[in-house]
Scaffold this active site. Structure first.
Site, PDB file in Angstrom:
ATOM      1  N   SER A 153      -8.539 -65.558  34.720  1.00 23.35           N
ATOM      2  CA  SER A 153      -8.154 -66.861  34.181  1.00 23.35           C
ATOM      3  C   SER A 153      -6.741 -66.790  33.602  1.00 23.35           C
ATOM      4  O   SER A 153      -5.800 -66.475  34.326  1.00 23.35           O
ATOM      5  CB  SER A 153      -9.190 -67.314  33.149  1.00 23.35           C
ATOM      6  OG  SER A 153      -9.010 -68.666  32.819  1.00 23.35           O
ATOM      7  N   ASP A 251     -14.653 -74.399  40.820  1.00 19.94           N
ATOM      8  CA  ASP A 251     -13.641 -74.171  39.790  1.00 19.94           C
ATOM      9  C   ASP A 251     -12.505 -75.163  39.998  1.00 19.94           C
ATOM     10  O   ASP A 251     -11.951 -75.238  41.106  1.00 19.94           O
ATOM     11  CB  ASP A 251     -13.123 -72.731  39.898  1.00 19.94           C
ATOM     12  CG  ASP A 251     -12.096 -72.369  38.835  1.00 19.94           C
ATOM     13  OD1 ASP A 251     -11.745 -73.224  38.011  1.00 19.94           O
ATOM     14  OD2 ASP A 251     -11.644 -71.210  38.848  1.00 19.94           O
ATOM     15  N   HIS A 281     -15.814 -71.263  37.350  1.00 25.90           N
ATOM     16  CA  HIS A 281     -14.741 -70.568  36.636  1.00 25.90           C
ATOM     17  C   HIS A 281     -15.355 -69.652  35.575  1.00 25.90           C
ATOM     18  O   HIS A 281     -16.282 -70.033  34.861  1.00 25.90           O
ATOM     19  CB  HIS A 281     -13.810 -71.586  35.967  1.00 25.90           C
ATOM     20  CG  HIS A 281     -12.602 -70.951  35.357  1.00 25.90           C
ATOM     21  ND1 HIS A 281     -11.479 -70.634  36.093  1.00 25.90           N
ATOM     22  CD2 HIS A 281     -12.339 -70.553  34.082  1.00 25.90           C
ATOM     23  CE1 HIS A 281     -10.586 -70.081  35.295  1.00 25.90           C
ATOM     24  NE2 HIS A 281     -11.078 -70.012  34.078  1.00 25.90           N
TER      25      HIS A 281
END
Length: 310
Positions: A153, A251, A281
């Protein structure tokens, strides 16, 4: 395919986002409360906390040694958390798995967080630890050849940015990079990527939440037009190290990660792109207990071993 049923069960229990401004201190405390006790964590041959003395200052790091060996490839890992969450503890399980699956010595970086530390403090910490590895090669038993970076991320943002910084500085030690569902375009224009619309609601990370969650970082001076903030805006990707880019089907950030992988390939960078169907995600950090998603960590290990000393 639909979202994995185990993920769907947990998503169904999540409360509505809190009203009003986010509270970093309270949210960090909530994360810390979820960290399992040491005795419940995956065993690694040796884990030690130390401090890396870098040009940016002293940076806490946690070093994971998978086995006794004469020398090691080294993986420098940057945790996710929208630049204001995450820690050495919250992502300890990811670092442990990466060490065990790759055979590399993993160095997890406790970089400074927004909003207390303004841009580019966290990025400088990450780059500084990368440089520190090459200076401390004897103490770390680094093999002098294999030096990878990885991040999930926002940690993937840092991993991509650090590889670019290294290239621009003529620091050619980085051998490969791993980006888990990276955040690569921080201007969050939902018209730019179809996944921003397709996965806008109901999958944990929501498109409407991207701006408020990243506001601490952006308000601290991080300009979304800067390629070190939004790595996908870098014009020339040629010469960057070979990459593994892992994305999740559900995501909002999926398409920017996949576009970045395509751009790397077009620039002549050896790139592997893997989309994990049924995943959302954060699945590597949140759902690696599900075997088909732990496979992403196994894939990262194979990628590192396959490129070792090439």
């Amino acid at each position: 395919m639909p979202i994995h049923p185990e993920i769907a069960k947990i998503l169904a229990t999540l409360p509505a986002p809190p009203e009003g401004p986010l509270n970093p201190v309270a949210m960090r405390a909530g994360e810390q409360a979820q960290v399992p006790p040491l005795e419940d964590r995956t065993p690694v041959h040796r884990v030690e906390d130390t401090v890396a003395a870098t040009p940016a200052g002293d940076v806490p790091v946690r070093i994971y040694t998978p086995e006794e060996a004469g020398s090691y490839g080294v993986l420098v890992y940057f945790h996710g958390g929208a630049f204001f969450l995450g820690s050495l503890d919250t992502h300890d399980h990811v670092a442990r798995a990466l060490a065990n699956e790759s055979g590399f010595k993993v160095i997890s970086v406790g970089y400074r967080l927004a909003p207390e530390a303004a841009f580019p403090a966290g990025l400088q910490d990450c780059y500084g630890v990368l440089q520190w590895v090459t200076e401390q090669w004897a103490e770390l038993n680094w093999n002098g050849k294999d030096l990878a970076v990885a991040g999930d991320s926002s940690g993937g943002t840092f991993a991509a940015a650090v590889t670019a910084m290294a290239k621009d500085d003529g620091f050619d030690a980085v051998s490969h990079q791993i980006l888990f569902y990276p955040s690569l375009d921080l201007d969050f224009d939902s018209d730019r990527y179809a996944s921003m619309r397709e996965n806008a609601v109901g999958y944990g990370l929501e498109t409407a939440g991207l701006k408020p969650f990243n506001a601490f970082y952006l308000d601290s001076g991080a300009d979304p037009a800067d390629p070190l903030v939004s790595p996908i805006k870098r014009k020339d990707l040629a010469g960057l190290p070979p990459a593994l880019v892992i994305t999740a089907e559900f995501d909002p950030l999926r398409d920017e990660g996949e576009l970045y992988a395509e751009r790397l390939r077009s620039a002549g960078v050896e790139t592997v792109l893997s989309r994990y169907d049924g995943a959302n995600h954060g699945f590597v950090a949140n759902f690696s207990w599900i075997p088909e998603f732990y496979a992403a960590l196994e894939e990262a290990g194979r990628f590192l071993r396959g490129r070792e000393s090439k």
